[in-house]
Scaffold this motif. Structure first.
Motif, mmCIF file in Angstrom:
data_model
loop_
_atom_site.group_PDB
_atom_site.id
_atom_site.type_symbol
_atom_site.label_atom_id
_atom_site.label_comp_id
_atom_site.label_asym_id
_atom_site.label_seq_id
_atom_site.Cartn_x
_atom_site.Cartn_y
_atom_site.Cartn_z
ATOM 1 N N THR A 120 -41.166 -23.417 73.885
ATOM 2 C CA THR A 120 -40.015 -24.300 73.658
ATOM 3 C C THR A 120 -38.960 -23.604 72.811
ATOM 4 N N TRP A 121 -39.366 -22.817 71.814
ATOM 5 C CA TRP A 121 -38.395 -22.060 71.016
ATOM 6 C C TRP A 121 -37.654 -21.040 71.889
ATOM 7 N N VAL A 122 -38.360 -20.411 72.807
ATOM 8 C CA VAL A 122 -37.708 -19.469 73.723
ATOM 9 C C VAL A 122 -36.680 -20.209 74.585
ATOM 10 N N MET A 123 -37.034 -21.404 75.050
ATOM 11 C CA MET A 123 -36.082 -22.214 75.824
ATOM 12 C C MET A 123 -34.834 -22.527 74.999
ATOM 13 N N ILE A 124 -35.042 -22.855 73.731
ATOM 14 C CA ILE A 124 -33.908 -23.174 72.853
ATOM 15 C C ILE A 124 -32.983 -21.967 72.716
ATOM 16 N N VAL A 125 -33.558 -20.793 72.503
ATOM 17 C CA VAL A 125 -32.747 -19.580 72.342
ATOM 18 C C VAL A 125 -31.956 -19.301 73.623
ATOM 19 N N ILE A 126 -32.621 -19.394 74.776
ATOM 20 C CA ILE A 126 -31.938 -19.112 76.049
ATOM 21 C C ILE A 126 -30.824 -20.125 76.303
ATOM 22 N N ARG A 127 -31.114 -21.394 76.078
ATOM 23 C CA ARG A 127 -30.090 -22.419 76.314
ATOM 24 C C ARG A 127 -28.913 -22.266 75.353
ATOM 25 N N THR A 128 -29.208 -21.866 74.101
ATOM 26 C CA THR A 128 -28.121 -21.645 73.143
ATOM 27 C C THR A 128 -27.241 -20.488 73.592
ATOM 28 N N LEU A 129 -27.861 -19.410 74.046
ATOM 29 C CA LEU A 129 -27.062 -18.269 74.542
ATOM 30 C C LEU A 129 -26.231 -18.681 75.755
ATOM 31 N N LEU A 130 -26.779 -19.491 76.622
ATOM 32 C CA LEU A 130 -26.018 -19.975 77.780
ATOM 33 C C LEU A 130 -24.839 -20.853 77.366
ATOM 34 N N VAL A 131 -25.030 -21.683 76.335
ATOM 35 C CA VAL A 131 -23.932 -22.535 75.846
ATOM 36 C C VAL A 131 -22.816 -21.664 75.279
ATOM 37 N N ILE A 132 -23.194 -20.633 74.512
ATOM 38 C CA ILE A 132 -22.190 -19.732 73.951
ATOM 39 C C ILE A 132 -21.432 -19.021 75.082
ATOM 40 N N TYR A 133 -22.160 -18.609 76.110
ATOM 41 C CA TYR A 133 -21.521 -17.956 77.255
ATOM 42 C C TYR A 133 -20.566 -18.938 77.967
ATOM 43 N N MET A 134 -21.042 -20.171 78.198
ATOM 44 C CA MET A 134 -20.205 -21.166 78.880
ATOM 45 C C MET A 134 -18.960 -21.509 78.064
ATOM 46 N N ALA A 135 -19.074 -21.518 76.753
ATOM 47 C CA ALA A 135 -17.924 -21.845 75.900
ATOM 48 C C ALA A 135 -16.874 -20.742 75.980
ATOM 49 N N GLY A 136 -17.311 -19.491 76.157
ATOM 50 C CA GLY A 136 -16.379 -18.378 76.205
ATOM 51 C C GLY A 136 -15.720 -18.207 77.554
ATOM 52 N N VAL A 137 -16.332 -18.729 78.593
ATOM 53 C CA VAL A 137 -15.784 -18.552 79.949
ATOM 54 C C VAL A 137 -14.845 -19.645 80.198
#
Length: 137
Positions: A120-137
């Protein structure tokens, strides 16, 4: 629209963090490793006894009569399961415990294991990185 999706994703990440931090963790073996290894050992022993008894029947056809009497006692013992223990195929470590249910029939989860918490912690890290990517695009 992308901003609303971004906020929804952040909300889901916060819910996951809340879950991981506040849900109890069990120290039990989540994969039933010891029970599974024991079950595999029982299946192998049972299969070897069965194969041995069939092989003895085949060999009896080609043995002289005198040797046949000596081998009967050993073949009978090999074909029988050990006393007090039925065939290992009648029980399974996965069905040994009933799944706990709530009043409406839904599955009741009282704790998670360490590996599940790490996943679950790995899922949190991946989803957070995806949110940061989506915010920048």
């Amino acid at each position: 629209i992308w901003f609303v999706n971004l906020l929804g994703e952040i909300s889901m990440i916060i819910n996951l963090i809340d879950f991981v931090c506040n849900f109890p963790v069990s120290s039990d073996d989540p994969f039933n490793t010891k029970k599974m290894l024991h079950s595999i050992s029982d299946h192998g022993t049972w299969a070897m006894r069965r194969a041995s008894s069939k092989l003895n029947k085949i060999v009896k056809k080609h043995k002289p009569k005198q040797e046949e009497k000596e081998g009967e006692a050993g073949a009978a013992a090999a074909s029988q399961p050990s006393p007090g223990r039925p065939s290992p195929f009648w029980r399974s470590p996965l069905t040994a415990r009933a799944t706990p249910r709530d009043g409406e029939g839904g599955i009741l989860i009282s704790s998670v294991s360490g590996p599940h918490k790490i996943t679950t912690w790995v899922m949190i890290v991946i989803r957070t990185l995806l949110v940061i990517y989506m915010a920048g695009v």
